[in-house]
Enzyme design. Structure first.
Site, short mmCIF file in Angstrom:
data_model
loop_
_atom_site.label_atom_id
_atom_site.label_comp_id
_atom_site.label_asym_id
_atom_site.label_seq_id
_atom_site.Cartn_x
_atom_site.Cartn_y
_atom_site.Cartn_z
CD GLU A 52 18.53 -15.32 14.30
OE1 GLU A 52 17.78 -16.29 13.77
OE2 GLU A 52 19.28 -14.77 13.41
CE LYS A 137 14.88 -17.07 11.14
NZ LYS A 137 16.37 -17.20 11.17
CB CYS A 171 17.48 -13.65 11.07
SG CYS A 171 18.96 -13.92 9.97
#
Length: 339
Positions: A52, A137, A171
């Site tokens: 990430e 995200k 994540c």
């Protein structure tokens, strides 16, 4: 018996990179990423997964400072961020093309319009060097909300790659059951879950184990392969975040803060995993192994009740404003005639 594994259920070698960026140095981090792509491809990898926001920093300061103290670091991160059509992304695409491998890599993406706005973005790059897509995200986690804006549903997509139908989440999104189901419902068989090392989590939180649990859950529930790539915390990062704050050094040095590995459709670890240390994990995967586990639980098929449950995913791209301009006034043809 005919070979049902080809061509739509390929066998391939995949690689998960566990490494730290060159902290807030975009050019050197891109160079490092390109070198790691070359190394992994040289060892036969057809898919290389990176952590990430690998390019080129995670905002640890959000966990260690007040927002006022962290503002200077945010500006540094913004200045080190990437535009999708910039030279850094072009260099990553060229590395994927030159080495013939699919690449998934996390970046800090700069909004092309709103100055100061950043996204936690995964790039999906094809083996021919084409940028297949980007995933922003959806919901930054906890302290991350100080740094990143949330993405929209337009990037909840599965991509056709030589290693198979591929999706990705960043994540904590790998805890979002509906986001994961949305990818599975599009036929995902290879899932890239990338993370950052999080030694700044509460003392009772074992980040490495939490990552493994999430990856195991997705693989077992979806009967897919999950490739986990996590960042590492370098001495450079520890020094930067501990300057004038000596108490941060011990916190940032906590063990069991990073996990990288490959999980099979039964939820088993394939080969070895990396905990904390930098390196590359490899595994040979066969998408034909996704068939038999579906006899037990096919949650996007026979082990579901679509007459009871229904998921709607809005993939409309979002913008800050929609402009509706008036059409230009009509011109009288007679007025255009010369006198």
């Amino acid at each position: 018996m005919s070979d049902v594994s080809a061509p739509f259920l390929p066998k391939s070698r995949v690689a998960a990179v566990q490494a730290a960026p060159v902290f807030l140095d975009t050019a050197r981090t891109v160079d490092k990423a390109c070198a790691l792509i070359a190394e992994a491809a040289g060892n036969g990898a057809q898919l290389v997964a990176f952590p990430e926001v690998f390019v080129s920093a995670y905002p640890y300061w959000n966990w260690l400072m007040t927002p006022i103290e962290g503002a200077e670091w945010h500006e540094r991160l913004y200045r080190a961020s990437l535009l999708i059509d910039g030279p850094e992304v072009a260099a990553l695409c060229a590395a994927a093309r030159d080495h013939g491998c699919t690449v998934v890599i996390g970046i800090n993406e700069r909004d092309p319009v709103s100055v100061g706005t950043l996204y936690n973005t995964n790039l999906i790059i094809g083996a021919d060097g084409t940028l297949l897509g980007r995933h922003r995200k959806l919901v930054p986690t906890w302290a991350e909300k100080l740094t990143w804006a949330g993405g929209d549903g337009s990037s909840i997509r599965v991509y056709d790659t030589p290693v198979g139908p591929l999706g990705t989440l960043a994540c904590g999104e790998n805890t979002n059951t509906l986001a994961r189901f949305a990818l599975l419902s599009q036929g995902e068989l290879v899932h890239v879950a990338n993370y950052i090392a999080l030694p700044v989590a509460p003392a009772s939180y074992n980040m490495a184990e939490a990552i493994k649990i999430r990856a195991t859950a997705h693989s077992f529930e979806g009967k897919v392969f999950t490739i986990v790539a996590c960042s590492a915390v370098s001495p450079e990062i520890i020094d930067a975040m501990s300057e004038g704050r000596s108490q941060n050094r011990e916190l940032l040095s906590r063990s069991n803060s990073a996990f990288s590995g490959i999980i099979d459709p039964h939820g088993n670890l394939v080969g070895q995993a990396l905990i904390d240390d930098e390196g590359i994990v490899y595994a040979d995967i066969d998408l034909g192994d996704c068939i038999r586990p579906k006899l037990m639980h096919d949650i996007i098929g026979g082990y579901n009740r679509f007459d009871i449950f229904n998921l709607t995913v809005d993939r409309t791209p979002r913008t800050s404003a929609h402009f509706m301009d008036l059409p230009p006034p009509a011109v009288d043809p007679d007025e255009e005639k010369p006198s």
